[in-house]
Design an enzyme around this catalytic site. Structure first.
Site, mmCIF file in Angstrom:
data_model
loop_
_atom_site.group_PDB
_atom_site.id
_atom_site.type_symbol
_atom_site.label_atom_id
_atom_site.label_comp_id
_atom_site.label_asym_id
_atom_site.label_seq_id
_atom_site.Cartn_x
_atom_site.Cartn_y
_atom_site.Cartn_z
ATOM 1 N N ASP A 240 1.613 6.204 2.405
ATOM 2 C CA ASP A 240 0.949 5.112 2.687
ATOM 3 C C ASP A 240 -0.486 5.007 2.447
ATOM 4 O O ASP A 240 -1.004 6.177 3.004
ATOM 5 C CB ASP A 240 1.229 4.542 4.192
ATOM 6 C CG ASP A 240 0.317 3.392 4.817
ATOM 7 O OD1 ASP A 240 -0.853 3.209 4.279
ATOM 8 O OD2 ASP A 240 0.753 2.586 5.476
ATOM 9 N N ASP B 281 0.925 -1.205 -0.060
ATOM 10 C CA ASP B 281 0.109 -0.048 0.088
ATOM 11 C C ASP B 281 0.879 1.340 -0.008
ATOM 12 O O ASP B 281 0.509 2.172 0.444
ATOM 13 C CB ASP B 281 -1.004 0.157 1.075
ATOM 14 C CG ASP B 281 -0.035 -0.414 2.576
ATOM 15 O OD1 ASP B 281 0.931 -0.517 2.502
ATOM 16 O OD2 ASP B 281 -0.976 -0.271 3.696
ATOM 17 N N LYS C 199 5.195 1.204 16.034
ATOM 18 C CA LYS C 199 4.199 2.147 16.492
ATOM 19 C C LYS C 199 4.044 2.510 17.864
ATOM 20 O O LYS C 199 3.146 2.205 18.901
ATOM 21 C CB LYS C 199 2.754 1.502 16.194
ATOM 22 C CG LYS C 199 2.296 1.214 14.675
ATOM 23 C CD LYS C 199 1.170 0.972 14.444
ATOM 24 C CE LYS C 199 0.943 0.608 12.867
ATOM 25 N NZ LYS C 199 1.089 -0.366 12.199
HETATM 26 N N1 GDD Z 1 0.178 -11.613 3.022
HETATM 27 C C1 GDD Z 1 -0.294 -10.845 3.956
HETATM 28 N N2 GDD Z 1 -0.643 -11.396 4.964
HETATM 29 N N3 GDD Z 1 -0.242 -9.364 3.921
HETATM 30 C C2 GDD Z 1 -0.454 -8.572 5.091
HETATM 31 C C3 GDD Z 1 -0.775 -9.314 6.360
HETATM 32 C C4 GDD Z 1 -0.850 -10.907 6.401
HETATM 33 O O1 GDD Z 1 -1.414 -11.200 7.489
HETATM 34 N N4 GDD Z 1 -0.990 -8.294 7.140
HETATM 35 C C5 GDD Z 1 -0.624 -7.138 6.607
HETATM 36 N N5 GDD Z 1 -0.362 -7.550 5.353
HETATM 37 C C6 GDD Z 1 0.068 -6.505 4.364
HETATM 38 C C7 GDD Z 1 -0.840 -5.370 4.111
HETATM 39 O O2 GDD Z 1 -1.755 -5.796 2.904
HETATM 40 C C8 GDD Z 1 0.084 -4.060 3.577
HETATM 41 O O3 GDD Z 1 0.223 -4.119 2.323
HETATM 42 C C9 GDD Z 1 1.300 -4.412 4.467
HETATM 43 O O4 GDD Z 1 1.320 -6.050 4.764
HETATM 44 C C10 GDD Z 1 1.456 -3.592 5.713
HETATM 45 O O5 GDD Z 1 0.343 -3.915 6.453
HETATM 46 P P1 GDD Z 1 -0.508 -2.509 7.043
HETATM 47 O O6 GDD Z 1 -1.760 -3.128 7.705
HETATM 48 O O7 GDD Z 1 -0.869 -1.537 5.796
HETATM 49 O O8 GDD Z 1 0.368 -1.904 8.140
HETATM 50 P P2 GDD Z 1 0.766 -0.611 8.564
HETATM 51 O O9 GDD Z 1 0.652 0.356 7.278
HETATM 52 O O10 GDD Z 1 -0.418 -0.198 9.695
HETATM 53 O O11 GDD Z 1 2.068 -0.614 9.105
HETATM 54 C C11 GDD Z 1 3.385 -1.066 8.324
HETATM 55 O O12 GDD Z 1 3.642 0.041 7.372
HETATM 56 C C12 GDD Z 1 4.173 1.099 7.648
HETATM 57 C C13 GDD Z 1 4.520 2.123 6.406
HETATM 58 O O13 GDD Z 1 3.531 2.422 5.815
HETATM 59 C C14 GDD Z 1 4.644 -1.336 9.129
HETATM 60 O O14 GDD Z 1 5.293 -2.024 8.221
HETATM 61 C C15 GDD Z 1 5.048 -0.135 9.553
HETATM 62 O O15 GDD Z 1 6.222 -0.561 10.510
HETATM 63 C C16 GDD Z 1 5.299 0.716 8.629
HETATM 64 O O16 GDD Z 1 5.969 1.944 9.187
HETATM 65 MG MG MG Z 2 -0.175 0.476 5.525
#
Ligand code: GDD
Ligand code: MG
Length: 376
Positions: A237, A126, A177
């Protein structure tokens, strides 16, 4: 002799490049913060200027000479499979790993271990960024750690993974976080990693594992070298509606380069050019109909077959395909998913998100910040 040496250098470079030919894109999240859009469309297929976001990511991978892509999916995978198939249309080999229950951001990697042949990129699915992947690959090869993490600096690091490192780039802490006010740094995990296969040894099989909460902290504790690669690239993001609209503004203004023409663009641009009510930038897909008295723009994207009635006003908004806007309706700073109908003289207040197939009654006032639409 000189020729031989030169050949050896070229061969070594080719070998270096061929070392990183795979990327795993994490696309298994449910996209809860983008509901109701993600009730009908999984987050990676949400369009950015009329093209599914994941297709934009695939184009970036192709441009970086990556041809072997593994999609770790789970939520609504069929829409993804239907669009990309075996990947050949994009010149890629695409392998799918569909998780029955979410395995987490590290579990998803362990799950595809058998397909991983060497160092590999991991991309959060994303993220919209101008990051130069080949430059990151070179940095990783120079540093020689078990992994390299792309970082960017942000004003508010608390909703992200905070990454602390020394002057050489070696990471000493990864804190996912942290509570507001307790952030150790403003450099955050930007969601692109280049990892050596060895890191899979730190991920237990058969259960949900978070790379942010478990794997990175464990790898650091084990004394393995993770390196930070901080850049000042464009980075966003897309996980929340405000960011989704911001991404469109940034692409339409050219701030985020994405092969979209500036001004009036898209397959439907002939309909818009010379129209007195268009305020650029506006992008329109094919088969759009815009009444001569309507006002559209700035920063508006119209999906395929949208129709905009007389005296309607649309500003700073993204309409997916087949959205119909009645005469005199006003839409501002909002996102309307496929096949939404807005009745004549209705008003959609700023910050609203309207899910697939919703009808807004004629004359209705949708309060700012509304979410309309329910699970199918
Ligand atoms: N295959 C798979 N399985 N993908 C997953 C799963 C899972 O169980 N859980 C989450 N994802 C994918 C989501 O679709 C997304 O593309 C990515 O992993 C990150 O998940 P998010 O839910 O978007 O996390 P976030 O935005 O709260 O936090 C993450 O991204 C930040 C940057 O945007 C973390 O990696 C943070 O450390 C980072 O700063
Ligand atoms: Mg995200």
């Amino acid at each position: 002799m000189a020729l031989k040496k030169c050949f050896r250098q070229v061969a070594a470079r080719a070998n270096e490049n061929s070392l990183v030919m795979q990327a795993i894109v994490l696309v298994g999240g449910e996209g809860t913060r983008l509901r109701p859009l993600t009730y009908g469309t999984p987050k990676p297929m949400v369009p950015i200027v009329n093209v599914p976001f994941l297709a934009r990511t695939m184009e970036r991978l192709y441009a970086a000479d990556i041809r072997d892509v593994i999609l770790a999916a789970g939520y609504m995978p069929q829409a993804i499979v239907d669009y990309f198939g075996d990947g050949s249309r994009l010149g890629l080999k695409v392998t799918y790993a569909i998780e029955e229950t979410p395995l987490g951001t590290a579990g998803a990697l362990k799950n595809v271990e058998e397909h991983i042949t060497g160092p590999f990129f991991v991309l959060n699915g994303d993220i919209l960024t101008s990051l130069d992947l080949p430059a990151m690959r070179q940095y990783h090869q120079r540093k020689g750690g078990i992994g390299t993490l792309h970082l960017i600096r942000v004003d508010d690091p608390s909703p992200f993974g905070c990454v602390v490192h020394d002057e050489s780039g070696k990471v000493s802490a990864f804190i996912e976080k942290p509570p507001k006010g307790e952030e150790p740094t403003n450099e955050i995990n930007a969601g692109t990693y280049l990892l050596e296969r060895e890191i899979l040894n730190y991920i237990p099989a058969g259960r949900k594992v978070s790379i942010e909460h478990e794997t990175f902290p464990q790898v650091i504790a084990a004394g393995k070298a993770l390196y930070a690669y901080t850049t000042d690239d464009y980075w966003l993001d897309l996980g929340r509606p405000e960011q989704y609209l911001a991404a469109h503004r940034d692409v339409l203004s050219g701030m985020m380069p994405l092969l979209v023409e500036l001004g009036i663009s898209g397959e439907g641009k002939e309909v818009l050019q010379g129209h007195p009510g268009i305020v650029p930038p506006v992008h329109a897909a094919g088969d759009v109909v815009v009444d001569a008295s309507a006002r559209v723009g700035p920063n508006v994207v119209l999906g395929e077959s949208c129709s905009i009635g007389a005296d309607a006003v649309i500003r700073e908004s993204v309409l997916w395909d087949r959205v119909s806007v009645g005469s005199g309706a006003v839409i501002e700073h909002s996102i309307l998913a496929s096949r939404v109908t807005v009745g004549p003289k209705a008003r959609v207040g700023a910050g609203s998100v309207i899910g697939h197939d919703v009808s807004v009654e004629p004359g209705a006032t949708i309060e700012p910040g509304s979410r309309l639409g329910s699970p199918p």
